[in-house]
Design a protein around this motif. Structure first.
Motif, PDB file in Angstrom:
ATOM      1  N   ASN A  20       1.159   4.215  -2.979  1.00 40.48           N
ATOM      2  CA  ASN A  20       1.016   5.647  -2.749  1.00 40.48           C
ATOM      3  C   ASN A  20       2.268   6.393  -3.205  1.00 40.48           C
ATOM      4  O   ASN A  20       2.180   7.483  -3.770  1.00 40.48           O
ATOM      5  N   ASN A  21       3.436   5.806  -2.959  1.00 38.48           N
ATOM      6  CA  ASN A  21       4.673   6.443  -3.412  1.00 38.48           C
ATOM      7  C   ASN A  21       4.734   6.505  -4.921  1.00 38.48           C
ATOM      8  O   ASN A  21       5.144   7.500  -5.497  1.00 38.48           O
ATOM      9  N   GLU A  71       0.827  -1.198   0.000  1.00 36.21           N
ATOM     10  CA  GLU A  71       0.000   0.000   0.000  1.00 36.21           C
ATOM     11  C   GLU A  71       0.869   1.258   0.000  1.00 36.21           C
ATOM     12  O   GLU A  71       0.649   2.193  -0.776  1.00 36.21           O
ATOM     13  N   ILE A  95      -5.741   3.693  -6.277  1.00 34.17           N
ATOM     14  CA  ILE A  95      -6.123   4.461  -5.089  1.00 34.17           C
ATOM     15  C   ILE A  95      -7.601   4.852  -5.169  1.00 34.17           C
ATOM     16  O   ILE A  95      -8.354   4.698  -4.204  1.00 34.17           O
TER      17      ILE A  95
END
Lengths: 434, 345
Positions: free
Chosen positions: A259-260, A255, A305
């Motif tokens: 996001n990165n 996760e 996302i």
């Protein structure tokens, strides 16, 4: 906040509590006003900047939405154009002869004058004529009416961007050339129709012929490939992570990394694509397919996302109800949760694709900023994309490209606004509240 | 859902198969952004005249183009690269090492680098290369010592220049225009200085010490986009700009050239070399690709035609300064016969 922290100190002086509150009231009100003012100011500033951006684009770009054209009566001279020699022939001479008819007093015996006179017409005019004659060879020997673009300097003159008051030696057009144009204008053969060529022509080095067709088709293929890859993969990844994956360190790690990934600068994806897709897999340079793959890498985290957020927003009661009547996990996800989450997923996808449409840096690295005078036939043909086309035009010395750059930006903005509008429409139409 | 996935994978598989199977039918050209507009013109003319697929012309910069060009031979490599300087020995070696052994070199003409100001500026600008160096070099001689450039005003460089701040917009280090400017104007200007002449410094010293533009404000890197520099000059009449001659030529109504050593840049002065800041433009072609890549020979014919290259050809209309008739004929012979270039070492 202020009254909470102030509370304990004030308690010993009970009689003055009301005064203290009253005293702090004006201060707090003032602070609130200030905050509101700052917020309004920020919005106002943002709007002002947006207004300046759009206004400057429109003011320099609106010229490119019309194109000065000239209507000629062309006698397709059988002496110059022979049916057996098509598609070669003296098309330029034929056009020039019909121009001379319009300007009979111009002496065309010397070469320089002939050349200057031919310079009124766009270089593309001879090819327009050629295409018409090749399509219908029976036109040879007849007189046809042809409306062709004028060359860029005359277009600029007609649009008023060349100032007639500048001294002659500093102007692209000399006094006698301006006089020719004025005569033509007086004869009523000059018109300024809507510039459909901006959409229907591919790129050209002549501003009056350059259009966005190649870039639009290139962008379409790139986005299509990007969608075809990132949408199913993104949704698949999100469903697994949200519905099936156990909560442990590994899924947390994944996760965090997704996001990165969403925040990695796009140029990095471009370098990756250059090394892997082009260098290693040997895919062709400048192809929209490679562009689409690169953009898919960028768009996937956004879709994952957005999809996870949409899946999370489906109330657990729906899942439980479905499970309660004996549905399997698979049936719950595909029969109930996913359809309910779809509006959110589509919104996220469209916003991700809109982002991908405007992306430039990775496309420059994989060579989608090439100069190509024909539109691509498929995702493997070399092409440009809208943002890279803007990049190329912005760097061209001809004056006509200044307004075309702005016009191309307006077209790109138009697409972005449309895509975002579709996203908002879908959200409002299908959104359900529980 | 499954259908979408299936389509995607089918698409991906056909993609890889198609790319492996399909032969290339368009010519691929990379290289210098300065040669780009000329190659662009030939490519468009060629596609229009013959109906062949339009060549793919990419502007990668001279060095980047050489790298792609020298990758090897075969369908996945470029056929032609443009260059705003001659191929370096190291690049030639790289080419040889990767099997690109037969290369033709074509010097197609010259390009002037112009220094210009807005028409709104009244002063009649005329600088020597030494003065340009004193205004823009990172380090200059001050009272007999080699120091960081202290000059802020033009009249400190020469007394009769206007008393305005030095402000020059120029290309960034990644640009071929910048390389050429440093070599042709800065190095030459540096060598003109009394300090360098009397000090007995050699070419290596000049290259080491005179290659840097100043970074304390008066020289502003304006990005690769020369149109941007033109706009800045219009906004600030006291600023000077440095860019390729074709941009000056297109904007002569707004900009006026700064004379260098008393000579104004125009087609004549650049061709006869009396304007000192001009550079040759080249393209390189892989002879192994001729006859293999369809239309490459025809494309070279178009590039070498008098229509394109002559003094009244369409490349000259775009700002290229043409070769003399004699040299042009030599070049046409060499290229059309596929003559290999002299090895570089």
């Amino acid at each position: 906040m202020a009254d909470l922290t102030a509370g304990p100190e004030k308690t010993p002086k009970q009689g003055n509590a009301a005064d203290a509150v009253r005293a702090s009231l004006t201060r707090r009100n003032r602070k609130q006003k200030l905050l509101q003012g700052l917020g309004l100011g920020a919005i106002g500033f943002a709007f002002l900047m947006l207004f300046i951006l759009v206004a400057s684009l429109v003011s320099s770009g609106y010229q490119a939405f019309t194109q000065t054209k000239i209507t000629l009566e062309v006698y397709v001279d059988p002496e110059e154009i022979k049916p057996e020699k098509l598609p070669r022939g003296g098309f330029k001479d034929v056009l020039q002869a019909s121009l001379s008819e319009l300007l009979p007093e111009v002496d065309t015996s010397d070469r320089a004058t002939r050349k200057a006179l031919a310079g009124i017409l766009s270089n593309g005019a001879q090819f327009d004529l050629r295409d018409r004659v090749v399509a219908d060879p029976s036109l040879i020997g007849q007189t046809i009416t042809l409306t062709v673009p004028v060359s860029d300097p005359y277009d600029q003159l007609n649009k008023g961007t060349i100032d007639r008051d500048t001294p002659e030696q500093n102007r692209r057009l000399k006094d006698h050339e301006i006089a020719w144009f004025d005569q033509l204008k007086a004869k009523g053969v000059i018109s300024k129709p809507l510039n459909t060529g901006l959409i229907t022509n591919a790129d050209s080095r002549f501003p009056e012929l350059a259009g966005l067709k190649g870039a639009l088709i290139g962008s379409f293929w790139a986005l299509f490939v990007c969608f075809a890859i990132s949408f199913p993969l993104g949704i698949g990844a999100a469903i697994y992570l949200e519905e099936f994956a156990p909560r442990n360190k590994i899924s947390d790690f994944i996760e965090v990394n997704i996001n990165n990934l969403a925040a990695v600068p796009s140029v990095v994806f471009g370098l990756l694509a250059l090394a892997v897709f082009i260098g290693w897999f040997g895919l062709p340079r400048s192809a929209p397919f490679v562009g689409g793959l690169t953009l898919a890498l960028m768009t996937m985290p956004t879709i994952i996302i957005a999809t996870r957020a949409a899946l999370k927003a489906v109330p657990p009661s729906i899942r439980e109800a479905a499970l309660g009547i004996g549905a399997s996990k698979h049936q719950v996800v595909f029969g109930h949760v996913l359809p309910l989450a779809m509006p959110g997923i589509l919104t996220g996808t469209i916003i991700g694709l809109a982002q991908a449409l405007g992306e430039t840096a990775p496309l420059l690295l994989i060579g989608m900023n090439a100069f190509i005078t024909s539109a691509p036939d498929g995702p493997f043909d070399s092409a440009t994309a809208l943002p890279t086309q803007i990049f190329i035009w912005a760097d061209s010395p001809e004056r006509g490209f200044v307004s075309r750059t702005s016009a191309a930006i307006l077209v790109l903005l138009g697409f972005l606004v449309t895509m975002n509008a579709i996203a908002i429409y879908l959200r409002n139409k299908f959104e359900r509240s529980w | 859902m499954t259908t979408i996935k299936l389509t995607a994978s089918v698409l991906a598989i056909t993609a890889i198969a198609a790319s492996a199977a399909s032969a290339r039918d368009a010519i691929r050209i990379v290289g210098s952004s300065t040669v780009f507009p000329y190659t662009q013109a030939v490519a468009e003319q060629f596609a229009n005249n013959t109906g062949a697929p339009s060549p793919i012309v990419e502007s990668t910069g001279t060095g980047g183009g050489m790298k792609i060009f020298c990758e090897g031979i075969g369908e996945n490599t470029a056929d032609i690269t443009g260059a705003s300087r001659a191929m370096k020995a190291s690049e030639y070696e790289l080419c040889q090492k990767n099997g690109v052994t037969d290369i033709s070199e074509a010097l197609i003409g010259f390009d002037g680098l112009s220094v210009a100001v807005s028409r709104a500026n009244d002063f009649d600008w005329d600088l020597t290369l030494g003065e340009i160096y004193m205004a823009l070099g990172a380090q200059v001689p001050v009272d007999g010592e080699w120091k960081d450039n202290p000059y802020k005003m033009w009249n400190e460089i020469r007394e009769d220049l206007p008393a305005v701040e030095i402000l020059a917009y120029g290309p960034p280090p990644t640009s071929g225009t910048r390389d050429a400017f440093v070599e042709l104007a800065m190095h030459a200007g540096c060598e003109e200085l009394d300090f360098v002449k009397d000090g007995g410094f050699d070419g290596d010293w000049v290259e080491e010490n005179c290659s840097r533009m100043r970074t304390d404000g008066p020289f502003v890197e304006a990005g690769e986009n020369d149109n941007l520099i033109v706009q800045r000059l219009e906004a600030d009449p006291n600023a000077v700009g440095i860019f390729g001659y074709s941009f000056l030529y297109e904007n002569l109504d707004k900009l006026k050239p700064v004379k260098i050593e008393g000579v104004e840049p125009n087609a004549d002065t650049i061709a006869d070399k009396s304007y000192p800041v001009s550079r040759p433009l080249y393209f390189y072609v892989k002879n192994a690709h001729r006859g293999v890549i369809p239309n490459l020979d025809e494309f070279l014919e178009e590039y070498m035609s008098d229509d394109a290259l002559a003094a009244d050809g369409y490349l000259a209309e775009r700002g290229l300064v043409a070769l003399s008739d004699e040299r042009r004929e030599e070049l046409q012979d060499a290229i059309l016969n596929g003559q290999n270039m002299e090895p570089k070492s």
